[in-house]
Design an enzyme around this catalytic site. Structure first.
Site, short mmCIF file in Angstrom:
data_model
loop_
_atom_site.label_atom_id
_atom_site.label_comp_id
_atom_site.label_asym_id
_atom_site.label_seq_id
_atom_site.Cartn_x
_atom_site.Cartn_y
_atom_site.Cartn_z
N GLN A 1 0.85 -1.20 0.00
CA GLN A 1 0.00 0.00 0.00
C GLN A 1 0.88 1.25 0.00
O GLN A 1 0.38 2.36 -0.11
CB GLN A 1 -0.87 0.02 1.26
CG GLN A 1 -1.81 -1.16 1.39
CD GLN A 1 -2.38 -1.26 2.79
OE1 GLN A 1 -3.39 -0.65 3.11
NE2 GLN A 1 -1.72 -2.01 3.65
N ASP B 1 6.09 4.92 -1.34
CA ASP B 1 7.43 5.50 -1.16
C ASP B 1 8.50 4.90 -2.06
O ASP B 1 9.62 5.44 -2.15
CB ASP B 1 7.87 5.42 0.32
CG ASP B 1 7.82 4.01 0.89
OD1 ASP B 1 8.05 3.05 0.14
OD2 ASP B 1 7.57 3.88 2.10
N HIS C 1 -1.36 1.46 -4.39
CA HIS C 1 -1.77 2.86 -4.26
C HIS C 1 -0.92 3.80 -5.12
O HIS C 1 -0.91 5.00 -4.89
CB HIS C 1 -1.71 3.30 -2.79
CG HIS C 1 -2.78 2.67 -1.94
ND1 HIS C 1 -2.76 2.69 -0.56
CD2 HIS C 1 -3.90 2.01 -2.28
CE1 HIS C 1 -3.82 2.05 -0.09
NE2 HIS C 1 -4.53 1.62 -1.12
N CYS D 1 -4.24 15.44 -20.36
CA CYS D 1 -3.83 14.56 -21.46
C CYS D 1 -3.24 13.25 -20.91
O CYS D 1 -3.33 12.98 -19.71
CB CYS D 1 -2.86 15.28 -22.41
SG CYS D 1 -1.15 15.40 -21.81
N CYS E 1 2.20 20.19 -17.18
CA CYS E 1 2.45 19.14 -18.17
C CYS E 1 3.31 19.71 -19.30
O CYS E 1 2.97 20.74 -19.88
CB CYS E 1 1.12 18.63 -18.72
SG CYS E 1 1.32 17.43 -20.04
N GLY F 1 3.10 -4.62 8.94
CA GLY F 1 3.11 -3.17 9.16
C GLY F 1 1.93 -2.43 8.60
O GLY F 1 2.07 -1.33 8.09
N THR F 2 0.76 -3.03 8.69
CA THR F 2 -0.46 -2.32 8.25
C THR F 2 -1.52 -2.41 9.33
O THR F 2 -1.70 -3.46 9.95
CB THR F 2 -0.98 -2.84 6.89
OG1 THR F 2 -2.20 -2.16 6.57
CG2 THR F 2 -1.20 -4.34 6.87
N SER F 3 -2.24 -1.28 9.51
CA SER F 3 -3.24 -1.25 10.57
C SER F 3 -4.51 -2.01 10.18
O SER F 3 -5.36 -2.25 11.02
CB SER F 3 -3.61 0.20 10.90
OG SER F 3 -4.08 0.85 9.73
N ALA G 1 9.15 -4.73 12.40
CA ALA G 1 9.33 -5.52 11.18
C ALA G 1 10.82 -5.65 10.83
O ALA G 1 11.25 -6.66 10.29
CB ALA G 1 8.59 -4.86 10.01
P1 OAD Z 1 -1.10 2.84 9.15
O1 OAD Z 1 -0.34 4.05 9.58
O2 OAD Z 1 -2.58 2.87 9.25
O3 OAD Z 1 -0.61 1.58 10.02
C1 OAD Z 1 0.76 1.31 10.21
C2 OAD Z 1 0.85 0.09 11.10
O4 OAD Z 1 2.23 -0.24 11.19
C3 OAD Z 1 0.32 0.28 12.52
O5 OAD Z 1 -0.49 -0.83 12.87
C4 OAD Z 1 1.60 0.28 13.37
O6 OAD Z 1 1.42 -0.33 14.65
C5 OAD Z 1 2.54 -0.56 12.55
N1 OAD Z 1 3.96 -0.27 12.74
C6 OAD Z 1 4.55 0.92 13.00
N2 OAD Z 1 5.89 0.79 13.07
C7 OAD Z 1 6.16 -0.51 12.84
C8 OAD Z 1 7.36 -1.28 12.77
N3 OAD Z 1 8.55 -0.73 12.94
N4 OAD Z 1 7.24 -2.60 12.51
C9 OAD Z 1 6.04 -3.18 12.34
N5 OAD Z 1 4.87 -2.50 12.39
C10 OAD Z 1 4.93 -1.19 12.63
O7 OAD Z 1 -0.60 2.50 7.67
P2 OAD Z 1 -1.30 1.59 6.54
O8 OAD Z 1 -1.98 0.42 7.14
O9 OAD Z 1 -0.26 1.36 5.52
O10 OAD Z 1 -3.67 5.16 1.80
O11 OAD Z 1 -2.38 2.58 5.97
C11 OAD Z 1 -3.13 2.16 4.87
C12 OAD Z 1 -3.44 3.32 3.96
O12 OAD Z 1 -3.98 4.40 4.71
C13 OAD Z 1 -2.23 3.95 3.29
O13 OAD Z 1 -1.79 3.26 2.14
C14 OAD Z 1 -2.75 5.30 2.91
C15 OAD Z 1 -3.49 5.66 4.19
O14 OAD Z 1 -4.55 6.45 4.04
C16 OAD Z 1 -3.86 6.20 0.94
O15 OAD Z 1 -3.24 7.25 1.04
C17 OAD Z 1 -4.87 5.92 -0.12
#
Ligand code: OAD
Length: 243
Positions: free
Chosen positions: A101, A104, A119, A130, A146, A186-188, A230
């Site tokens: 997701q 970067d 994303h 265009c 552009c 590493g995703t919430s 992670a």
């Molecule tokens: P979040 O910021 O919602 O969640 C990040 C998760 O990573 C949390 O659960 C943290 O506990 C965990 N975390 C932080 N540091 C860590 C580490 N060192 N090792 C392991 N885990 C760690 O980010 P996403 O789930 O990526 O979308 O958010 C999803 C989407 O929401 C993003 O892609 C973005 C945002 O809105 C768009 O912009 C469309």
């Protein structure tokens, strides 16, 4: 008796199909702020208010300022051991796909080849009028134009309320449907459609694994939950794979 980490590691071997989903937490140890939680980018900038087409239509200069700030910030960061471990898995596991997701580009910089950036990317820009689109790592002006038609460019990312690039979701769902092992890193687990990928993997019989600093709403769906940074856990999983 094997610990959870050793059991997960054993499952990554052989011909097993492995799909990994990553979120902002995988880049946290590179210095890229996450969106939610402690030190979250969310608190300082309301991403929900900026990363959307109506915000860009109303205040393009503010949205570009936000994206140029993120481009500069990420441009000064390096891949961390979590990215490197996932790149090592890419080399060592024959059936492997990394779905991220993150926008970067750090997975690619770490050497991952089979990456689906669902994303989009901070390093892609495209014309609002265009078909001009390009990869661009340079410092951009506040309101970049552009070069073909002179209209405003926009970041090549998917905003809230926009559909994913055609084919991306279909490919992700197809690969998750065939996976033997699904790792969520590493995703919430709060933003769709990625938030449902774990459920999908489970319905198709995959072993599900969460690697996160803390429990998430998806933790209950996981066969294994490895809670910690992670950058510590993934290198332990990757070491010796493929030997
Ligand atoms: P979040 O910021 O919602 O969640 C990040 C998760 O990573 C949390 O659960 C943290 O506990 C965990 N975390 C932080 N540091 C860590 C580490 N060192 N090792 C392991 N885990 C760690 O980010 P996403 O789930 O990526 O979308 O958010 C999803 C989407 O929401 C993003 O892609 C973005 C945002 O809105 C768009 O912009 C469309």
């Amino acid at each position: 008796m094997l610990g959870e980490l050793e059991m997960v590691k054993a499952m990554l071997g052989g011909e097993r199909r492995v799909v990994v989903l990553t979120g902002a937490g995988v880049s946290a140890e590179s210095g890229v702020p996450t969106f939610r939680g402690r030190d979250g980018l969310w608190r300082h900038h309301r991403v929900e208010d900026l990363a959307r087409p109506d915000a860009f239509a109303a205040h393009p200069e503010r949205v570009w300022e936000f994206y140029n700030w993120r481009r500069r910030l990420v441009g000064g960061c390096e891949p961390n051991p979590a990215h490197m471990a996932l790149a090592a898995m890419d080399r060592q596991i024959p059936n492997f796909l990394l779905i991220t997701q993150n926008v970067d580009g750090l997975h690619t910089r770490a050497g991952s080849l089979r990456v689906l950036e669902m994303h989009g990317s901070l390093w892609q820009v495209r014309c609002t009028v265009c078909t001009h689109a390009r990869e661009d790592f340079s410092e951009l002006p506040d309101m970049p134009e552009c070069p073909v038609c002179g209209h405003l460019l926009r970041p090549g990312v998917v905003w809230f309320g926009e559909p994913l690039t055609p084919g991306v979701l279909r490919l992700a769902v197809a690969e998750i449907g065939k996976a033997d092992v699904f790792l969520s890193v590493g995703t919430s687990g709060l933003v769709q459609p990625a938030a449902s990928f774990c459920q999908l993997a489970k319905e198709h019989g995959a072993v599900t694994v969460e690697i996160n600093r803390e429990p998430t709403p998806n933790t209950g769906l996981m066969d294994f939950a490895l809670h910690g940074p992670a950058g510590d856990i993934l290198p332990e999983l990757a070491v010796g794979l493929g030997e």
